[in-house]
Design a protein around this motif. Structure first.
Motif, PDB file in Angstrom:
ATOM      1  N   VAL A 117       0.796  -1.102  -0.110  1.00  0.00           N
ATOM      2  CA  VAL A 117      -0.184  -0.024   0.086  1.00  0.00           C
ATOM      3  C   VAL A 117       0.801   1.202   0.039  1.00  0.00           C
ATOM      4  O   VAL A 117       0.518   2.206  -0.875  1.00  0.00           O
ATOM      5  CB  VAL A 117      -0.774   0.097   1.255  1.00  0.00           C
ATOM      6  N   CYS A 120       2.304   1.740  -3.188  1.00  0.00           N
ATOM      7  CA  CYS A 120       1.254   2.312  -4.317  1.00  0.00           C
ATOM      8  C   CYS A 120       1.188   3.983  -3.951  1.00  0.00           C
ATOM      9  O   CYS A 120       1.175   4.756  -4.966  1.00  0.00           O
ATOM     10  CB  CYS A 120       0.052   1.758  -3.894  1.00  0.00           C
ATOM     11  N   TYR A 157       2.661   2.044 -10.140  1.00  0.00           N
ATOM     12  CA  TYR A 157       1.735   1.842  -9.377  1.00  0.00           C
ATOM     13  C   TYR A 157       0.942   0.826  -9.675  1.00  0.00           C
ATOM     14  O   TYR A 157       0.496   0.141  -8.596  1.00  0.00           O
ATOM     15  CB  TYR A 157       0.922   3.053  -9.406  1.00  0.00           C
ATOM     16  N   LYS A 158       0.703   0.395 -11.026  1.00  0.00           N
ATOM     17  CA  LYS A 158       0.024  -0.871 -11.396  1.00  0.00           C
ATOM     18  C   LYS A 158       0.746  -2.188 -10.967  1.00  0.00           C
ATOM     19  O   LYS A 158      -0.066  -2.873 -10.494  1.00  0.00           O
ATOM     20  CB  LYS A 158      -0.255  -0.601 -12.606  1.00  0.00           C
ATOM     21  N   TYR A 161       0.141  -2.353  -7.134  1.00  0.00           N
ATOM     22  CA  TYR A 161      -1.332  -2.546  -6.701  1.00  0.00           C
ATOM     23  C   TYR A 161      -1.501  -4.212  -7.009  1.00  0.00           C
ATOM     24  O   TYR A 161      -2.418  -4.781  -6.524  1.00  0.00           O
ATOM     25  CB  TYR A 161      -2.093  -1.745  -7.618  1.00  0.00           C
ATOM     26  N   LYS A 165      -3.041  -6.791  -4.505  1.00  0.00           N
ATOM     27  CA  LYS A 165      -4.167  -7.863  -4.411  1.00  0.00           C
ATOM     28  C   LYS A 165      -3.774  -9.211  -4.203  1.00  0.00           C
ATOM     29  O   LYS A 165      -4.690  -9.823  -3.537  1.00  0.00           O
ATOM     30  CB  LYS A 165      -4.552  -7.753  -5.919  1.00  0.00           C
ATOM     31  N   LYS A 239      -8.196   4.067  -4.238  1.00  0.00           N
ATOM     32  CA  LYS A 239      -8.055   2.597  -4.860  1.00  0.00           C
ATOM     33  C   LYS A 239      -7.130   1.765  -4.102  1.00  0.00           C
ATOM     34  O   LYS A 239      -7.107   0.708  -3.528  1.00  0.00           O
ATOM     35  CB  LYS A 239      -7.615   2.654  -6.265  1.00  0.00           C
ATOM     36  N   ALA A 240      -5.905   2.425  -3.784  1.00  0.00           N
ATOM     37  CA  ALA A 240      -4.897   1.513  -3.076  1.00  0.00           C
ATOM     38  C   ALA A 240      -5.578   1.259  -1.494  1.00  0.00           C
ATOM     39  O   ALA A 240      -5.036   0.148  -0.930  1.00  0.00           O
ATOM     40  CB  ALA A 240      -3.469   2.330  -3.104  1.00  0.00           C
TER      41      ALA A 240
END
Length: 272
Positions: A117, A120, A157-158, A161, A165, A239-240
């Motif tokens: 997190v 991100c 970032y992607k 992330y 997940k 989102k994060a």
């Protein structure tokens, strides 16, 4: 993460236009070059936190190489804009004065999910920051560099992330905990790292003062932002943190944060 699609040879250095250089941007680009070039040390830390995850370690090492490339590109531009800028000496000064613990046996965020997190949030800040500089810079080479870096940081970032997940399938830290980590990491944007980088690159002739040099950096950095950049950063942060990035509150919150940043920039300028 795919191999970076650009390198230093792809930058149109021949288009450099000294008449369009903003001296205030030069100062924060010098500082940013030190921070970015220091990215390798964070890969060492991440590999210690994820010792049994070969896939993530590989991604973290590639991420760090791209961060170092960002620093090299920014440093080369800064040297064109200010021929007196000695990157090597400034970087050594930065490394000597600002150090982090890389051999931590576990994440300082309390869990691996918390660490991801936080990573991100770092990429949220850097992607919006370089997009902001690209939007206001008139010098064409700096504009090209910052656009490339902003795109890389969004991809980073992607990356983090995606791994977040994966870890959340086994580490259920909850939205409130994720939000707390995110807010904490945002607050750290005004810690010693950026302040010391500004000092090491620009004002090492006098003693270091975190408050003074932090304000010197922030007044210039905050002045670069536009509302759209802040809005996107807020949505990515939501989102994060496990919140809806399209939540109606993101609009008012973005405007409030943007107003604060503009006010903070004026306050620090007046104080200086």
């Amino acid at each position: 993460m795919a191999v970076s699609h650009w390198n230093l040879d792809d930058i149109p250095w021949q288009a450099f236009d000294r008449t369009k250089v903003d001296p205030e941007l030069v100062k924060i680009i010098k500082a940013a070059s030190l921070v970015e070039y220091n990215g390798g040390i964070y890969a060492d830390y991440l590999c210690n936190v994820f010792p049994d995850d070969a896939a993530f370690q590989s991604a973290a090492k590639l991420w760090a190489r791209e961060e170092v490339q960002h620093g090299a590109a920014l440093a080369k531009w800064a040297s064109l804009a200010d021929e007196s800028f000695d990157f090597d000496a400034s970087f050594q000064r930065f490394r000597d004065g600002y150090q982090i613990t890389v051999d931590a046996p576990q994440s300082v965020r309390g869990s691996r999910s918390g660490e991801l997190v936080a990573r991100c949030i770092v990429e949220v800040g850097t992607s919006s920051y370089y997009a902001s500089i690209a939007s206001i810079a008139e010098e064409p080479v700096l504009k090209a560099i910052c656009r490339n870096i902003a795109a890389d940081e969004l991809r980073h970032y992607k990356l983090f992330y995606t791994h977040l997940k994966r870890y959340l399938e086994h580490e259920q830290i909850g939205r409130w905990r994720r939000l707390a980590v995110a807010v904490s990491r945002v607050g750290e944007s005004e810690d010693d790292e950026l302040a010391y980088a500004f000092y090491a690159a620009n004002e090492h002739q006098r003693p270091y003062c975190r408050k003074l040099h932090g304000r010197a950096y922030m007044k210039r950095a905050y002045a670069c932002y536009q509302l759209g950049h802040v809005r996107r950063a807020v949505s990515m942060t939501f989102k994060a943190a496990g919140l809806n990035p399209q939540n109606p509150v993101t609009g008012p919150l973005s405007r409030l944060l943007f107003g604060f940043m503009q006010l903070r920039s004026r306050w620090t300028a007046a104080g200086a």
